[in-house]
Motif scaffolding. Structure first.
Motif, mmCIF file in Angstrom:
data_model
loop_
_atom_site.group_PDB
_atom_site.id
_atom_site.type_symbol
_atom_site.label_atom_id
_atom_site.label_comp_id
_atom_site.label_asym_id
_atom_site.label_seq_id
_atom_site.Cartn_x
_atom_site.Cartn_y
_atom_site.Cartn_z
ATOM 1 N N THR A 1 -0.138 -1.666 -1.617
ATOM 2 C CA THR A 1 0.477 -0.125 -1.293
ATOM 3 C C THR A 1 -0.050 0.320 0.690
ATOM 4 O O THR A 1 0.888 0.610 1.253
ATOM 5 C CB THR A 1 -0.066 0.883 -1.740
ATOM 6 O OG1 THR A 1 0.394 0.771 -3.173
ATOM 7 C CG2 THR A 1 0.599 2.210 -1.570
ATOM 8 N N VAL A 2 -1.407 -0.037 0.882
ATOM 9 C CA VAL A 2 -1.370 -0.798 2.508
ATOM 10 C C VAL A 2 -0.221 -0.867 2.651
ATOM 11 O O VAL A 2 -0.022 -0.860 3.960
ATOM 12 C CB VAL A 2 -3.585 -0.894 2.771
ATOM 13 C CG1 VAL A 2 -2.927 -1.322 3.769
ATOM 14 C CG2 VAL A 2 -3.087 0.335 1.573
ATOM 15 N N ASP A 3 -0.300 -2.582 2.628
ATOM 16 C CA ASP A 3 0.538 -3.262 2.982
ATOM 17 C C ASP A 3 1.926 -2.505 3.226
ATOM 18 O O ASP A 3 2.847 -2.923 4.881
ATOM 19 C CB ASP A 3 0.599 -4.723 2.499
ATOM 20 C CG ASP A 3 -0.959 -5.690 2.611
ATOM 21 O OD1 ASP A 3 -1.417 -5.178 3.407
ATOM 22 O OD2 ASP A 3 -0.780 -6.487 1.801
ATOM 23 N N ALA A 4 2.738 -2.382 2.766
ATOM 24 C CA ALA A 4 3.894 -1.890 2.821
ATOM 25 C C ALA A 4 3.831 -0.455 4.036
ATOM 26 O O ALA A 4 4.336 -0.837 4.882
ATOM 27 C CB ALA A 4 4.621 -1.217 1.338
ATOM 28 N N LEU A 5 2.685 0.270 3.687
ATOM 29 C CA LEU A 5 2.478 0.932 4.765
ATOM 30 C C LEU A 5 2.434 0.360 5.983
ATOM 31 O O LEU A 5 2.576 1.012 7.321
ATOM 32 C CB LEU A 5 1.337 2.438 4.462
ATOM 33 C CG LEU A 5 1.751 2.280 3.267
ATOM 34 C CD1 LEU A 5 0.913 4.095 2.300
ATOM 35 C CD2 LEU A 5 2.874 4.150 3.713
ATOM 36 N N THR A 6 1.428 -0.260 5.973
ATOM 37 C CA THR A 6 1.841 -1.820 7.101
ATOM 38 C C THR A 6 2.460 -2.144 8.089
ATOM 39 O O THR A 6 2.868 -1.843 8.844
ATOM 40 C CB THR A 6 0.559 -2.177 7.340
ATOM 41 O OG1 THR A 6 -1.187 -2.242 6.605
ATOM 42 C CG2 THR A 6 0.664 -3.780 8.026
ATOM 43 N N VAL A 7 3.641 -1.979 7.717
ATOM 44 C CA VAL A 7 4.946 -3.177 7.996
ATOM 45 C C VAL A 7 5.656 -1.661 8.267
ATOM 46 O O VAL A 7 6.214 -1.800 9.154
ATOM 47 C CB VAL A 7 5.673 -3.279 6.750
ATOM 48 C CG1 VAL A 7 7.299 -3.911 6.989
ATOM 49 C CG2 VAL A 7 4.997 -4.842 5.767
ATOM 50 N N ALA A 8 6.212 -0.657 7.024
ATOM 51 C CA ALA A 8 6.394 0.636 7.676
ATOM 52 C C ALA A 8 5.783 1.110 8.727
ATOM 53 O O ALA A 8 6.665 1.352 10.201
ATOM 54 C CB ALA A 8 6.680 2.236 6.736
#
Lengths: 120, 246
Positions: free
Chosen positions: A65-72
């Motif tokens: 989840t954190v990584d997805a938001l990092t990309v966003a």
């Protein structure tokens, strides 16, 4: 669109139309969750995102989840760089994505289209 | 380990150690935040910090809200919300900052032209783009993780360097860009795509932005816990939401 390249490398056929439409997971694993997180982050819907993030910790995983938001977050910045500098598509990229851009409606985001639509 | 963690927190650094963020990302953000407060090529430390303050003000600005609701963002005149500190930036630049932050999908060349007409050089414009969008990445990540925004960077006094790339070239962008070979990384993808070249007029602007961006993403073999396809889906969806052609 790099999603197409990922699909070719994985031997999968992702639905690129989902990227510009109001729904769809493109056939990506956990795509619905990723989509919801991304949309809340980019639309600054922070209360909703707080809730979605908690759910995603369970379904997707905390690190994911954190990584997805990092990309966003990264693309929230780099898209603005592109649109603030008027950078054109690379020749090779333009050639390789002609049909995709037309099919997904991305062509309507071109600088010429925007100037015609918004400049007074 | 616990002592180190609490030390990081009490030192006032940007992220709490409980978050599963990679060290290279947190260190890069901290370095970028500090760099924003330092004198740049064309803007002083205080001016660069004012840019970030204006960008943040845009997220709650009444005029930006009205423009976003209008058929054309150029149809609504008015004044932007002010920031709590003194600002010496040209009004045209402040307007561009608000538009970049609040409505990037409807930017047109006229916004850039308005800044240049106000006497701001292309290189100074590029530096602003780097500062603003580095802060957008850092602020978006904070808000996305449920964190308060970090305090504005400490502005440091000092002279601007005036450094820019005299060999930047016209490739059809609004600004001159880095000259680079067009050999391909893979079919359809140059090794140095235009986005990497876009701020090449000001090397320190490239350094600041990509120092911030690089730990978030890679074109291949992405070093994250999500797959490359998942990352590309998120990236593509952001591009669509922001109506980014590139």
């Amino acid at each position: 669109m790099r999603l197409r390249g990922s699909g070719e490398q994985e031997g999968r056929d992702y639905d690129l139309g989902a990227v510009t439409s109001d729904s769809g997971d493109a056939g990506v694993d956990q795509g619905a969750t990723l989509r919801a997180l991304t949309e809340a982050a980019i639309r600054s819907e922070w209360d909703l995102l707080d809730s979605l993030r908690g759910d995603a910790f369970t379904t997707l995983g905390e690190q994911q989840t954190v990584d997805a938001l990092t990309v966003a977050a990264a693309f929230n910045g780099i898209t603005r760089v592109a649109d603030s500098t008027g950078i054109p598509l690379d020749d090779a990229m333009a050639e390789a994505t002609t049909s995709i851009r037309a099919a997904t409606g991305i062509d309507q985001y071109s600088y010429a289209e925007k100037s015609a639509r918004y400049d007074l | 380990m616990v002592q180190m963690a609490s030390m990081r927190f009490t030192l006032g650094l940007m992220y709490t150690p409980e978050l599963p963020l990679r060290t290279n990302l947190t260190e890069a953000h901290e370095a970028s935040w500090q760099a924003i407060g330092e004198p740049g090529a064309f803007w002083t430390g205080p001016e660069r910090v004012q840019m970030v303050a204006h960008a943040r003000a845009a997220t709650n600005c009444k005029l930006c809200e009205q423009r976003k609701a209008a058929l054309s963002p150029f149809a609504v005149p008015g004044e932007h919300d002010e920031i709590s500190r003194e600002s010496e930036l040209p009004p045209a630049l402040i307007d561009a900052i608000h538009r970049i932050r609040s409505d990037p999908g409807r930017l047109t060349r006229s916004v850039f032209a308005q800044v240049i007409a106000a006497g701001v050089s292309e290189a100074a414009y590029v530096e602003m783009v780097s500062v603003i969008n580095s802060s957008v990445i850092i602020d978006t990540l904070h808000r996305s993780l449920g964190l308060s925004l970090p305090e504005l960077p400490e502005a440091r006094e000092g002279e601007v360097s005036g450094d820019y790339n005299t060999e930047a070239v016209d490739r059809g962008a609004w600004v001159p860009v880095l000259d680079a070979d067009q050999d391909l990384f893979e079919p359809g993808m140059p090794r140095v795509p235009n986005i990497l070249r876009s701020m090449g007029l000001v090397p320190s602007a490239v350094q600041l932005f990509f120092q911030t961006f690089r730990p978030h993403y890679a074109l291949a073999n992405i070093p994250l816990s999500i797959s490359q396809a998942q990352a590309e889906f998120v990236a593509a969806r952001v591009s669509a939401l922001n109506e980014c052609f590139y």
